[in-house]
Enzyme design. Structure first.
Site, mmCIF file in Angstrom:
data_model
loop_
_atom_site.group_PDB
_atom_site.id
_atom_site.type_symbol
_atom_site.label_atom_id
_atom_site.label_comp_id
_atom_site.label_asym_id
_atom_site.label_seq_id
_atom_site.Cartn_x
_atom_site.Cartn_y
_atom_site.Cartn_z
ATOM 1 N N GLN A 27 0.817 -1.224 0.000
ATOM 2 C CA GLN A 27 0.000 0.000 0.000
ATOM 3 C C GLN A 27 0.846 1.268 0.000
ATOM 4 O O GLN A 27 0.421 2.298 -0.526
ATOM 5 C CB GLN A 27 -0.924 -0.037 1.234
ATOM 6 C CG GLN A 27 -2.046 0.994 1.208
ATOM 7 C CD GLN A 27 -2.743 1.092 2.565
ATOM 8 O OE1 GLN A 27 -2.616 0.218 3.428
ATOM 9 N NE2 GLN A 27 -3.473 2.166 2.776
ATOM 10 N N TYR A 54 3.535 -11.512 3.976
ATOM 11 C CA TYR A 54 3.167 -10.113 3.764
ATOM 12 C C TYR A 54 3.769 -9.625 2.444
ATOM 13 O O TYR A 54 4.988 -9.589 2.277
ATOM 14 C CB TYR A 54 3.634 -9.223 4.935
ATOM 15 C CG TYR A 54 2.919 -9.517 6.256
ATOM 16 C CD1 TYR A 54 1.833 -10.389 6.329
ATOM 17 C CD2 TYR A 54 3.325 -8.907 7.436
ATOM 18 C CE1 TYR A 54 1.186 -10.652 7.529
ATOM 19 C CE2 TYR A 54 2.678 -9.161 8.646
ATOM 20 C CZ TYR A 54 1.614 -10.039 8.680
ATOM 21 O OH TYR A 54 0.978 -10.298 9.878
ATOM 22 N N TRP A 209 -3.215 -8.203 17.256
ATOM 23 C CA TRP A 209 -3.254 -7.545 15.932
ATOM 24 C C TRP A 209 -4.595 -6.881 15.633
ATOM 25 O O TRP A 209 -5.594 -7.206 16.246
ATOM 26 C CB TRP A 209 -2.837 -8.484 14.829
ATOM 27 C CG TRP A 209 -3.598 -9.756 14.565
ATOM 28 C CD1 TRP A 209 -3.333 -10.996 15.093
ATOM 29 C CD2 TRP A 209 -4.702 -9.964 13.663
ATOM 30 N NE1 TRP A 209 -4.203 -11.924 14.579
ATOM 31 C CE2 TRP A 209 -5.044 -11.328 13.689
ATOM 32 C CE3 TRP A 209 -5.427 -9.117 12.811
ATOM 33 C CZ2 TRP A 209 -6.087 -11.877 12.922
ATOM 34 C CZ3 TRP A 209 -6.463 -9.651 12.039
ATOM 35 C CH2 TRP A 209 -6.779 -11.022 12.107
ATOM 36 N N PRO A 211 -5.747 -3.696 16.200
ATOM 37 C CA PRO A 211 -6.434 -3.034 17.311
ATOM 38 C C PRO A 211 -7.521 -2.074 16.843
ATOM 39 O O PRO A 211 -8.444 -1.758 17.604
ATOM 40 C CB PRO A 211 -5.305 -2.273 18.018
ATOM 41 C CG PRO A 211 -4.240 -2.091 16.979
ATOM 42 C CD PRO A 211 -4.315 -3.330 16.124
ATOM 43 N N GLU A 299 -0.548 9.866 16.206
ATOM 44 C CA GLU A 299 -1.823 9.948 16.924
ATOM 45 C C GLU A 299 -2.017 8.717 17.810
ATOM 46 O O GLU A 299 -2.353 8.822 18.991
ATOM 47 C CB GLU A 299 -2.993 10.060 15.949
ATOM 48 C CG GLU A 299 -4.315 10.107 16.709
ATOM 49 C CD GLU A 299 -5.548 10.232 15.850
ATOM 50 O OE1 GLU A 299 -5.444 10.250 14.611
ATOM 51 O OE2 GLU A 299 -6.642 10.307 16.457
HETATM 52 P P1 NDP Z 1 -5.166 -1.745 12.654
HETATM 53 O O1 NDP Z 1 -6.433 -2.470 12.880
HETATM 54 O O2 NDP Z 1 -4.757 -0.764 13.676
HETATM 55 O O3 NDP Z 1 -5.281 -1.039 11.233
HETATM 56 C C1 NDP Z 1 -4.276 -0.177 10.801
HETATM 57 C C2 NDP Z 1 -4.808 0.693 9.666
HETATM 58 O O4 NDP Z 1 -5.829 1.573 10.158
HETATM 59 C C3 NDP Z 1 -3.733 1.604 9.114
HETATM 60 O O5 NDP Z 1 -2.912 0.968 8.175
HETATM 61 C C4 NDP Z 1 -4.544 2.749 8.562
HETATM 62 O O6 NDP Z 1 -5.129 2.358 7.327
HETATM 63 C C5 NDP Z 1 -5.657 2.870 9.610
HETATM 64 N N1 NDP Z 1 -5.284 3.779 10.715
HETATM 65 C C6 NDP Z 1 -4.365 3.567 11.690
HETATM 66 N N2 NDP Z 1 -4.323 4.607 12.538
HETATM 67 C C7 NDP Z 1 -5.230 5.486 12.100
HETATM 68 C C8 NDP Z 1 -5.635 6.757 12.567
HETATM 69 N N3 NDP Z 1 -5.128 7.300 13.661
HETATM 70 N N4 NDP Z 1 -6.607 7.422 11.870
HETATM 71 C C9 NDP Z 1 -7.132 6.878 10.760
HETATM 72 N N5 NDP Z 1 -6.789 5.669 10.251
HETATM 73 C C10 NDP Z 1 -5.840 4.982 10.925
HETATM 74 O O7 NDP Z 1 -3.935 -2.740 12.539
HETATM 75 P P2 NDP Z 1 -3.508 -3.766 11.369
HETATM 76 O O8 NDP Z 1 -4.694 -4.454 10.825
HETATM 77 O O9 NDP Z 1 -2.606 -3.054 10.446
HETATM 78 O O10 NDP Z 1 -2.676 -4.818 12.219
HETATM 79 C C11 NDP Z 1 -1.476 -4.399 12.868
HETATM 80 C C12 NDP Z 1 -0.400 -5.438 12.660
HETATM 81 O O11 NDP Z 1 -0.810 -6.680 13.216
HETATM 82 C C13 NDP Z 1 -0.051 -5.786 11.198
HETATM 83 O O12 NDP Z 1 0.796 -4.858 10.585
HETATM 84 C C14 NDP Z 1 0.619 -7.133 11.375
HETATM 85 O O13 NDP Z 1 1.949 -6.962 11.799
HETATM 86 C C15 NDP Z 1 -0.214 -7.752 12.493
HETATM 87 N N6 NDP Z 1 -1.262 -8.651 11.944
HETATM 88 C C16 NDP Z 1 -1.154 -9.994 12.219
HETATM 89 C C17 NDP Z 1 -2.056 -10.883 11.715
HETATM 90 C C18 NDP Z 1 -1.903 -12.325 12.037
HETATM 91 O O14 NDP Z 1 -2.622 -13.154 11.449
HETATM 92 N N7 NDP Z 1 -1.003 -12.697 12.914
HETATM 93 C C19 NDP Z 1 -3.185 -10.455 10.858
HETATM 94 C C20 NDP Z 1 -3.235 -9.034 10.656
HETATM 95 C C21 NDP Z 1 -2.315 -8.169 11.202
HETATM 96 P P3 NDP Z 1 -5.402 3.362 6.105
HETATM 97 O O15 NDP Z 1 -4.253 3.184 5.189
HETATM 98 O O16 NDP Z 1 -6.686 2.889 5.556
HETATM 99 O O17 NDP Z 1 -5.482 4.768 6.625
#
Ligand code: NDP
Length: 327
Positions: A27, A54, A209, A211, A299
């Site tokens: 992305q 990934y 993961w 959050p 943030e």
């Molecule tokens: P989140 O649920 O926190 O989503 C993160 C996404 O939310 C960002 O990429 C962004 O997307 C958006 N975001 C984050 N902060 C803000 C904000 N302050 N305001 C507005 N939008 C925001 O976490 P992830 O789903 O990314 O998961 C975190 C990590 O967990 C992953 O990187 C990975 O390392 C791990 N993971 C592990 C898995 C497993 O099966 N073990 C599966 C999934 C994740 P946008 O670009 O749309 O703005």
């Protein structure tokens, strides 16, 4: 930054950590990834999460190049990989948890990440086709060889985790110390109920993961799918369907404005409140943040200061809003 022990292990992990899923190598561009890693490290984050799957290995290549150039002491950060989904072709043994794939995927991750050892190496999902003894012994051997320091699981059932421990104890192998489950206001039962017996013994640590439930808990998906967001990114249709067509999505989206109103009452933002709520759970060792821009990360780091403001009364209100709609 706060640091917490990873379960009963001796490892200290920052309460907020940073992951590469769907952002690195996909992305966002490499300069954005570098800016995010540096902002995270400068804020005291010591754990960077990754996986073979990934962006089919690209996320590890991007992270490896950043780590290599960073000049950070190896002792000052933790880096992980995960094995299961594979990132090459679809031939036999190129995915799963056989000894062959666990070992080969570790070697490939070490090369991509340009490190001599992985601090954490996870089985990304359970593999019913492979005896748990075989996977556990492969992990143990990698630890003995110094290629991995700690091993764990991701999205294993409590029974599967217990079976892995029993096998390790029977065979005198290093036991898994950590599980990586999804945990957020909309996805609670595994961490809060299913794993409950495992926190005391064997002393499970958790690196949780999504959050923000992939962004649902920012409110950005309440009026459609905005441009520039994860669910609007090219090639991410599968994730858009998975998130926006999940069971109970209408109720979850309806809960978002209520959560945002509570955040506003507390003088904070919904992302900070949602992350602080995860941190409030003492069984969470670290909350893995995802971000596509440094401003989001900055943030979200503010959640650390909010934890104390989440009083039992606030918890009750959060439970009343999210409890009935959560999985
Ligand atoms: P989140 O649920 O926190 O989503 C993160 C996404 O939310 C960002 O990429 C962004 O997307 C958006 N975001 C984050 N902060 C803000 C904000 N302050 N305001 C507005 N939008 C925001 O976490 P992830 O789903 O990314 O998961 C975190 C990590 O967990 C992953 O990187 C990975 O390392 C791990 N993971 C592990 C898995 C497993 O099966 N073990 C599966 C999934 C994740 P946008 O670009 O749309 O703005």
């Amino acid at each position: 930054m706060l640091y917490r022990p990873l379960g009963k292990s001796g490892l200290q992990v920052s309460a907020l950590s940073f992951g590469a899923w769907v952002t690195f190598g996909k992305q966002i561009g490499d300069p954005a990834a570098r800016a995010l890693m540096h902002a995270a490290y400068d804020a005291g984050i010591n754990f960077f999460d990754n996986a073979e799957a990934y962006a089919d290995g690209q996320a590890e290549l991007v992270m490896g190049a950043i780590l290599k150039k960073s000049g950070w002491r190896r002792s000052s950060f933790l880096v992980s990989s995960k094995v299961f989904f594979g990132c090459e072709d679809d031939k036999p043994n190129q995915s799963g948890l056989s000894r062959k794939h666990v070992v080969e995927a570790c070697h490939a991750a070490l090369q991509r990440l340009q490190v001599d050892y992985l601090d954490l190496y996870y089985c990304h999902r359970p593999d019913p086709a492979v005896p748990v003894e075989e996977t556990a012994r492969a992990m143990h051997d990698l630890i003995v060889q110094g290629k991995v320091l700690y091993w764990g699981t991701s999205e294993w059932s409590p029974e599967q985790i217990k079976a892995a421990h029993a096998a390790c104890e029977r065979l005198g192998l290093h036991t898994p110390v950590v599980e990586q489950p999804q945990y957020n206001l909309f996805h609670r039962s595994r961490v809060e109920k299913e794993y409950a017996p495992l926190y005391k013994s064997p002393g499970l640590g958790t690196t949780i993961w999504s959050p923000l439930a992939s962004g649902l808990l920012t409110g950005k998906y309440n009026a459609g799918v905005p441009k520039g967001s994860r669910l609007n990114a090219p090639g991410m249709e599968w994730l858009r369907d998975m998130i926006l067509q999940q069971p109970g999505i209408e109720q979850k989206l309806a809960a978002v404005p209520k959560l945002a109103a509570l955040a506003a009452e507390l003088g904070t933002s919904l992302p900070r409140l949602a992350i602080a709520w995860c941190l409030k759970n003492p069984h969470v060792s670290t909350v893995i943040l995802g971000a596509s821009r440094v401003e989001q990360l900055q943030e979200n780091l503010g959640a650390l200061d909010l934890v104390e403001k989440i009083t039992p009364a606030v918890m009750k209100r959060l439970d009343a809003i999210s409890g009935p709609v959560a999985d």
